[in-house]
Structure formats: structure tokens, C-alpha cells
Design an enzyme around this catalytic site. Structure first.
Site, PDB file in Angstrom:
ATOM      1  N   ARG A   1       0.813  -1.213   0.000  1.00  0.00           N
ATOM      2  CA  ARG A   1       0.000   0.000   0.000  1.00  0.00           C
ATOM      3  C   ARG A   1       0.847   1.264   0.000  1.00  0.00           C
ATOM      4  O   ARG A   1       0.411   2.315  -0.455  1.00  0.00           O
ATOM      5  CB  ARG A   1      -1.005  -0.029   1.152  1.00  0.00           C
TER       6      ARG A   1
ATOM      7  N   GLU B   1       6.972 -12.176  13.854  1.00  0.00           N
ATOM      8  CA  GLU B   1       6.556 -12.820  15.100  1.00  0.00           C
ATOM      9  C   GLU B   1       7.291 -14.146  15.285  1.00  0.00           C
ATOM     10  O   GLU B   1       7.750 -14.476  16.366  1.00  0.00           O
ATOM     11  CB  GLU B   1       5.041 -13.031  15.081  1.00  0.00           C
TER      12      GLU B   1
END
Length: 176
Positions: free
Chosen positions: A59, A96
Site C-alpha cells: 500500500r 513474530e
């Protein structure tokens, strides 16, 4: 006119349970909202020489392209590993579970160029930090990072500020 934050759609439990996805497509499809967003992402840097805009996949490409056009300067994509066709510099960042990497073409930024980093959202700051490090590896100067959304609980803004980078976010959302 509604504010920018009001034009962002929230989708619960996407892409996985417990995540509140902040969808900017509703903002981008509104011509006045999109224009206002681009203007507000650039305005705090008025009077600052900017030579290039770096947009972070994906984006950030939409926003970065519009901002580069408005400023009449070049646009540089920072992409995920293996997506750019020419020789690249690579910067790993933490996920993560494990690591990934962002890349930029080796000739994309010249030493001493002033660069504005753009993306839709700052969360943990991993990809933005990788972009900053790639620019600095080119001996470019990061004039700032500009985002539509900050998720302050995830600490990305502080991570960038700890690198000495000015951070702008047009709005904040609590949670993930």
C-alpha cells in the site's frame, strides 16, 4: 467532509482471529479523502528538500507514487525479498516467528539524497525500520516517515524515533 480516520473501514478478525484490520481502500476510493490524505502526509515536510519518496510494499506504493507525483520527484519501491528484477541491497527484519527481508535496487538512492518513507500503517515498525536502514546503507538521508495510521500499542513509532527518525501519522487506532 468526514475526517480521514472516519473513512477507514475496520474489519474484525482479519486476517486471523483477534486482529482488527484497518482497511484504507475505503479512504482511497474517495477522491477528496485520498487527496486530503496525500496533502496531509506531505505538509509537515513543507520547506524540506526531498529528492525521493520510498514506498513500502504494497500500500505504500499507492501513497508513495501519489506523493512523489505531487512533489515532482522520483519514487523508489522497497519490496519483499526476491521481487525486484535488478541487483539489490537487502535488510532483514523480525517477524513474530522468524525473519523476512526487504530489498531495494542498488542504484535507487544516491549518497546525500533526502528521502521520505511512506506506508499506510505503522505497527511494530519492522518493515519501516528495514527501509530506513536500506536508505542509510545507500548513504541517503531519511527526512522522515509518513503514515496514515499508527497502532501505538505495537511500538513501531518509538522504534523509528529511537533511530532518530521523524514520524508522522495522521490518525491512531487502539489494538492490533
Amino acid at each position: 467532509m468526514q475526517g480521514i480516520k472516519d473513512k477507514i473501514r475496520t474489519i474484525p478478525d482479519y486476517p486471523k482471529p483477534g486482529i482488527m484490520f484497518r482497511d484504507i481502500t475505503t479512504l482511497l476510493q474517495d477522491a477528496r479523502g485520498f487527496r486530503k490524505t496525500v496533502d496531509e502526509m506531505v505538509q509537515p515536510f513543507a520547506g524540506t528538500r526531498i529528492d525521493k519518496v520510498v514506498g513500502i510494499e504494497a500500500r505504500g506504493f499507492i501513497l508513495g507514487g501519489a506523493i512523489a507525483h505531487q512533489l515532482s520527484i522520483g519514487f523508489v519501491p522497497v519490496r519483499k525479498r526476491g521481487k525486484l528484477p535488478y541487483k539489490t541491497l537487502q535488510q532483514e527484519y523480525q517477524l513474530e516467528y522468524g525473519t523476512d527481508a526487504m530489498e531495494v535496487h542498488i542504484d535507487a538512492i544516491q549518497p546525500g539524497e533526502n528521502v521520505l518513507v511512506v506506508d499506510d500503517l505503522i505497527a511494530t515498525g519492522g518493515t519501516a525500520e528495514a527501509a530506513v536502514k536500506l536508505i542509510r546503507a545507500h548513504k541517503g538521508v531519511v527526512v522522515g516517515c509518513s503514515f496514515i495510521i499508527d497502532l501505538p500499542e505495537l511500538g513501531g513509532r518509538k522504534r523509528l524515533e529511537d533511530l532518530g527518525v521523524k514520524v508522522l501519522a495522521l490518525c491512531e487506532f487502539e489494538g492490533h
